[in-house]
Design a protein around this motif. Structure first.
Motif, PDB file in Angstrom:
ATOM      1  N   VAL A  52      25.513 -32.956 -10.704  1.00  0.00           N
ATOM      2  CA  VAL A  52      26.527 -32.198 -12.144  1.00  0.00           C
ATOM      3  C   VAL A  52      26.690 -32.252 -12.731  1.00  0.00           C
ATOM      4  O   VAL A  52      28.344 -33.111 -11.700  1.00  0.00           O
ATOM      5  N   ALA A  53      27.644 -31.754 -13.464  1.00  0.00           N
ATOM      6  CA  ALA A  53      28.842 -32.162 -13.930  1.00  0.00           C
ATOM      7  C   ALA A  53      29.751 -30.843 -13.815  1.00  0.00           C
ATOM      8  O   ALA A  53      29.386 -29.883 -14.648  1.00  0.00           O
ATOM      9  N   ASN A  54      30.677 -31.203 -13.304  1.00  0.00           N
ATOM     10  CA  ASN A  54      31.214 -30.312 -12.763  1.00  0.00           C
ATOM     11  C   ASN A  54      32.914 -29.926 -13.723  1.00  0.00           C
ATOM     12  O   ASN A  54      33.643 -30.812 -13.201  1.00  0.00           O
ATOM     13  N   THR A  55      32.473 -28.432 -14.525  1.00  0.00           N
ATOM     14  CA  THR A  55      34.026 -29.169 -15.722  1.00  0.00           C
ATOM     15  C   THR A  55      34.713 -27.826 -15.987  1.00  0.00           C
ATOM     16  O   THR A  55      35.803 -27.762 -16.963  1.00  0.00           O
ATOM     17  N   ASP A  56      35.146 -27.265 -14.636  1.00  0.00           N
ATOM     18  CA  ASP A  56      36.005 -26.874 -14.141  1.00  0.00           C
ATOM     19  C   ASP A  56      37.246 -27.015 -14.758  1.00  0.00           C
ATOM     20  O   ASP A  56      38.515 -26.170 -15.385  1.00  0.00           O
ATOM     21  N   GLU A 108      24.443 -34.680 -19.974  1.00  0.00           N
ATOM     22  CA  GLU A 108      23.487 -35.800 -20.517  1.00  0.00           C
ATOM     23  C   GLU A 108      23.968 -36.955 -19.709  1.00  0.00           C
ATOM     24  O   GLU A 108      23.226 -37.134 -18.974  1.00  0.00           O
ATOM     25  N   TYR A 109      25.618 -37.618 -19.528  1.00  0.00           N
ATOM     26  CA  TYR A 109      25.337 -38.082 -19.305  1.00  0.00           C
ATOM     27  C   TYR A 109      25.175 -37.872 -17.473  1.00  0.00           C
ATOM     28  O   TYR A 109      24.705 -39.026 -17.027  1.00  0.00           O
ATOM     29  N   ALA A 110      25.888 -37.082 -16.511  1.00  0.00           N
ATOM     30  CA  ALA A 110      25.282 -36.392 -15.248  1.00  0.00           C
ATOM     31  C   ALA A 110      24.223 -37.323 -15.098  1.00  0.00           C
ATOM     32  O   ALA A 110      23.137 -37.711 -14.212  1.00  0.00           O
ATOM     33  N   THR A 111      22.718 -36.731 -15.734  1.00  0.00           N
ATOM     34  CA  THR A 111      21.719 -36.819 -15.866  1.00  0.00           C
ATOM     35  C   THR A 111      20.889 -38.533 -16.183  1.00  0.00           C
ATOM     36  O   THR A 111      20.197 -38.538 -15.068  1.00  0.00           O
ATOM     37  N   GLN A 115      35.032 -28.225 -28.490  1.00  0.00           N
ATOM     38  CA  GLN A 115      34.907 -29.260 -28.361  1.00  0.00           C
ATOM     39  C   GLN A 115      34.817 -28.577 -26.736  1.00  0.00           C
ATOM     40  O   GLN A 115      34.195 -29.884 -25.939  1.00  0.00           O
ATOM     41  N   ARG A 116      35.064 -27.776 -26.408  1.00  0.00           N
ATOM     42  CA  ARG A 116      35.005 -27.580 -24.478  1.00  0.00           C
ATOM     43  C   ARG A 116      33.011 -27.841 -24.410  1.00  0.00           C
ATOM     44  O   ARG A 116      32.361 -28.059 -23.687  1.00  0.00           O
ATOM     45  N   GLU A 117      32.059 -27.214 -25.085  1.00  0.00           N
ATOM     46  CA  GLU A 117      30.931 -26.835 -24.964  1.00  0.00           C
ATOM     47  C   GLU A 117      30.161 -28.228 -25.094  1.00  0.00           C
ATOM     48  O   GLU A 117      29.752 -28.392 -24.435  1.00  0.00           O
ATOM     49  N   ALA A 118      30.575 -29.197 -26.222  1.00  0.00           N
ATOM     50  CA  ALA A 118      30.699 -29.794 -26.585  1.00  0.00           C
ATOM     51  C   ALA A 118      30.575 -31.480 -25.469  1.00  0.00           C
ATOM     52  O   ALA A 118      29.668 -32.234 -25.308  1.00  0.00           O
ATOM     53  N   ALA A 119      31.807 -31.305 -25.090  1.00  0.00           N
ATOM     54  CA  ALA A 119      32.192 -31.753 -23.473  1.00  0.00           C
ATOM     55  C   ALA A 119      31.174 -31.622 -22.353  1.00  0.00           C
ATOM     56  O   ALA A 119      30.927 -33.007 -21.334  1.00  0.00           O
ATOM     57  N   GLU A 120      31.007 -30.125 -22.021  1.00  0.00           N
ATOM     58  CA  GLU A 120      30.380 -29.673 -21.426  1.00  0.00           C
ATOM     59  C   GLU A 120      28.837 -30.451 -21.248  1.00  0.00           C
ATOM     60  O   GLU A 120      28.379 -31.214 -20.191  1.00  0.00           O
TER      61      GLU A 120
END
Length: 154
Positions: free
Chosen positions: A58-62, A129-132, A119-124
Motif C-alpha cells: 500500500v502507498a502511505n501518502t501521509d 495504482e503504482y503499489a498494485t 490533486q491529493r486525491e489524484a496523487a493517492e
C-alpha cells in the motif's frame, strides 16, 4: 511502522516498474517532475505482511500534504516544456497546466483548497495504482513471497 529493509531489496524491480508505469504518468494530470515529488513523499508498506492471503503493498501518502502546494510551483517552473513534452498530459482535465492555472486565477477553476484536494486525491489514486503494479510485478517474478516474509520479519 515502515520497514525499509524490504524496500532496499527491490530497488531494481522498482526501476523496472517505474519504466512500465511511465505511460500512466503521461496520461495523468501530473508532469514527470511532479510525479517525482509525489513519489518522494510516498512510502510503501506491506499491510498484513504476516498473512500471505491478505498481504498487500500500500502507498502511505501521509506526507503528501507537505508537497501538494509545491506541485503547482514545479509545474509553473517548467513552463511550456512540461505541458508540451509530457505527451499530451491530462486526460481527466479540460486544459491542463497553464490553462488550468489561468482559469484558477480567474476564479473559474475552483478554489485553491478544492484544487489541492483534487490533486491529493489524484496523487493517492496514482500511488496506489503504482503499489498494485509493483506487487503484481514482484508476484510475476516470483519475488513477492520473499519480500512479504522479509517485511513480516522486520
Amino acid at each position: 511502522m515502515s520497514d525499509t529493509s524490504w524496500t532496499d531489496r527491490i530497488v531494481g524491480e522498482r526501476m523496472t516498474v517505474d519504466q512500465e508505469f511511465a505511460s500512466q504518468i503521461e496520461g495523468s494530470q501530473f508532469s514527470n517532475q511532479q510525479w517525482s515529488l509525489i513519489m518522494t513523499a510516498t512510502e510503501f508498506e506491506i499491510e498484513h505482511a504476516d498473512n500471505p492471503e491478505q498481504a498487500q503493498i500500500v502507498a502511505n501518502t501521509d506526507n503528501l500534504d507537505g508537497i501538494i502546494p509545491e506541485l503547482e510551483n514545479v509545474q509553473t517552473g517548467m513552463g511550456a516544456m512540461a505541458g508540451g513534452g509530457a505527451g499530451g498530459g491530462s486526460s481527466s482535465s479540460s486544459g491542463g497546466g497553464i490553462v488550468d492555472s489561468i482559469m484558477g486565477a480567474l476564479g473559474m477553476g475552483g478554489s485553491d483548497g478544492s484544487s489541492e484536494k483534487e490533486q491529493r486525491e489524484a496523487a493517492e489514486r496514482l500511488t496506489q495504482e503504482y503499489a498494485t503494479e509493483l506487487q503484481s510485478h514482484l508476484e510475476s517474478k516470483g519475488k513477492w513471497e520473499t519480500v512479504r516474509r522479509t517485511a513480516a520479519d522486520g
